[in-house]
Design an enzyme around this catalytic site. Sequence first.
Site, short mmCIF file in Angstrom:
data_model
loop_
_atom_site.label_atom_id
_atom_site.label_comp_id
_atom_site.label_asym_id
_atom_site.label_seq_id
_atom_site.Cartn_x
_atom_site.Cartn_y
_atom_site.Cartn_z
N LYS A 19 0.84 -1.19 0.00
CA LYS A 19 0.00 0.00 0.00
C LYS A 19 0.88 1.24 0.00
O LYS A 19 1.86 1.33 0.74
CB LYS A 19 -0.90 0.01 1.24
CG LYS A 19 -2.32 -0.40 1.00
CD LYS A 19 -3.19 -0.14 2.22
CE LYS A 19 -4.65 -0.39 1.90
NZ LYS A 19 -5.52 -0.09 3.05
N GLU A 37 -19.46 -8.07 9.51
CA GLU A 37 -20.52 -7.41 10.28
C GLU A 37 -21.52 -8.41 10.87
O GLU A 37 -21.98 -8.23 12.00
CB GLU A 37 -21.27 -6.41 9.39
CG GLU A 37 -20.43 -5.22 8.95
CD GLU A 37 -19.62 -5.46 7.69
OE1 GLU A 37 -18.91 -4.55 7.26
OE2 GLU A 37 -19.69 -6.59 7.14
N ARG A 82 -25.64 -4.90 6.75
CA ARG A 82 -25.14 -6.23 6.40
C ARG A 82 -25.37 -7.23 7.54
O ARG A 82 -25.27 -8.43 7.34
CB ARG A 82 -23.66 -6.15 6.05
CG ARG A 82 -23.32 -5.08 5.04
CD ARG A 82 -21.89 -5.15 4.58
NE ARG A 82 -21.76 -6.04 3.44
CZ ARG A 82 -20.61 -6.33 2.86
NH1 ARG A 82 -19.48 -5.84 3.32
NH2 ARG A 82 -20.56 -7.14 1.82
#
Length: 628
Positions: free
Chosen positions: A285, A371, A399
């Site tokens: 990243k 979730e 979700r």
Amino acid sequence: MTSSSHDAYPLLDGIDNPADLRTLHERQLPQLCAEVREFLLSSVSRSSGHLASGLGTVELTVALHYVYATPYDQLVWDVGHQAYPHKILTGRKKQLHTIRQKDGLHPFPWRPESEYDTLSVGHSSTSISAALGMAIAAQRERTEKKVVSIIGDGAMTAGMAFEALNHAGDIKPDMLVILNDNDMSISENVGALNNHLARVLSGRFYTSLRESSKKLLQGMPGIQHLASRAEEHMKGMVAPGTIFEELGFNYIGPIDGHDVNLLVSTLRNMRHLKGPQFLHIVTRKGKGYEPAEKDPIGYHGVPKFDPATTSLPSKKASTPSYSKIFGDWLCEMAAKDPKLMAVTPAMREGSGMVEFSQRFPDQYFDVAIAEQHAVTFGAGLAIGGYHPVIAIYSTFLQRGYDQLIHDVALQNLPVLFAIDRAGIVGADGPTHQGAFDLSYLRCIPNLVVMAPSDENECRNMLYTGHRLMQPAAVRYPRGNGTGCGIDDSLQELTIGKGRLIRQATKASDKKVAVLSFGTVLSDVLPCAENIDATIADMRFVKPIDEQLVRELADSHDLLVTVEDNVVAGGAGSAVGEFLQAAGLTTAILQLGLPDQFIKHGGQEEIRVELGLDAESLEQRIRQRIAQM
């Protein structure tokens, strides 16, 4: 910034779509990658947006569009933070400086924006399921279309990704899943070996040899089993892909995701393989920009900044954010309650839980992007006698809706939901707007739903929910508080009781009462004062303060409800339902979010456009009075 200079981007300037990219010689691709990376850094630093993820996927994006015949071949990006280079190469580089701004480029891949965006995304871990559906559709249409899913290692922590892998491994379509792993390092020696092995395992010679051998050994079960075990052993020595092989995928990797020529050769080989394929690449990243490499979390989403400096500009806020208010309350409460357990689905920074995670590590659980699991895990903690607090964004709680109903509310378990990013969130757009939580929460039995109007109300509601022996939710917006000042004391509120903020002072033909839900009160106050209306801060969306509503209905000609939730099924609907059930005929005007998905843009810009700022509210109320 409207365009790049030819001197700075000699190759990129000539690319308006992937077809242009595919005219380049392969030896030119490393230079193109450097130009794309520099363009991305220059553009995002001037406009703000997601940075670190895109810097890490430059080579992968170039290689994919170079090898695959997009848009005929379909690329499915997961979440979309990593897709800025994809936008640059698919005809949108001149608009990149408008990303996340009102009427500008969408922050994520968005189907209406480009034929190259095959799936509109924003929530994680959807790419493999969608790609599987596309692959089956292509197979049934007997086309030569190729489908590729690109998913990050973070998104692979969600159960939905493995559900899709399990299904794909069972029905075995021709598709490729690329795992963009940016949280794993490979030493040079192991990396070189894996790169070599990837070429071998993805090559036609090895593939044809393997398939021919399987056919030859079909009638010799003992030898076939031995050969299979030998193949697994050879691959297992150097590739951590056993789980994907067991799920039915041919696993290749891990390989260096920043070697564009290696990626091109590997993808060319894999493009022709039959059945479900899995390519594991390792990236970094923030690749190519040292500050982002050192701090990929800080440079995930950035404001405008100077790339020549080594740090981002400090955020100067005169008032604390609601996320910080929650985080501070959490630390304060945990110091008093050792049974408090805080749960987050991979949103430690966003939910203001960094300090808590450091001070109370034994009471902190990051369950990754899961979730559904977070909600039922909280239910289990409550059954065990602990006091779970689940910090979750409004849009992400969607979700875990079944778990909220089935595992928490149905069993009346004392789980507190601290719902961040409620209402209009701004630049992240339709996938992240917290527009629906009041509607989908208030229909659930046993659940208490609270909406604070300021910082102290937020603290008191969190405290009330924490002490309540039943499910509770406190929803608060993205952004800073009102500046009312923090009261050190905590007050347990009476459930279902609102408060009168202002009483109309003058007699008028049409007396108006405004029932405010949540932080919209700051816009309601000046509006109501201008029209001399009574103001009630309702505090509770469920149970609604029926006594207060009745009193206001009896003494006023018009009730106006204001909320930053969709009007359909929201807090205003709760008031309307009560009026009807009680046989009260007082006129009602329900103001809130319209029946549409709310686009991206600045929070205040969107409020004005939707008529939820103070001036617009006043105008809409006056128009309704004139109709009476």
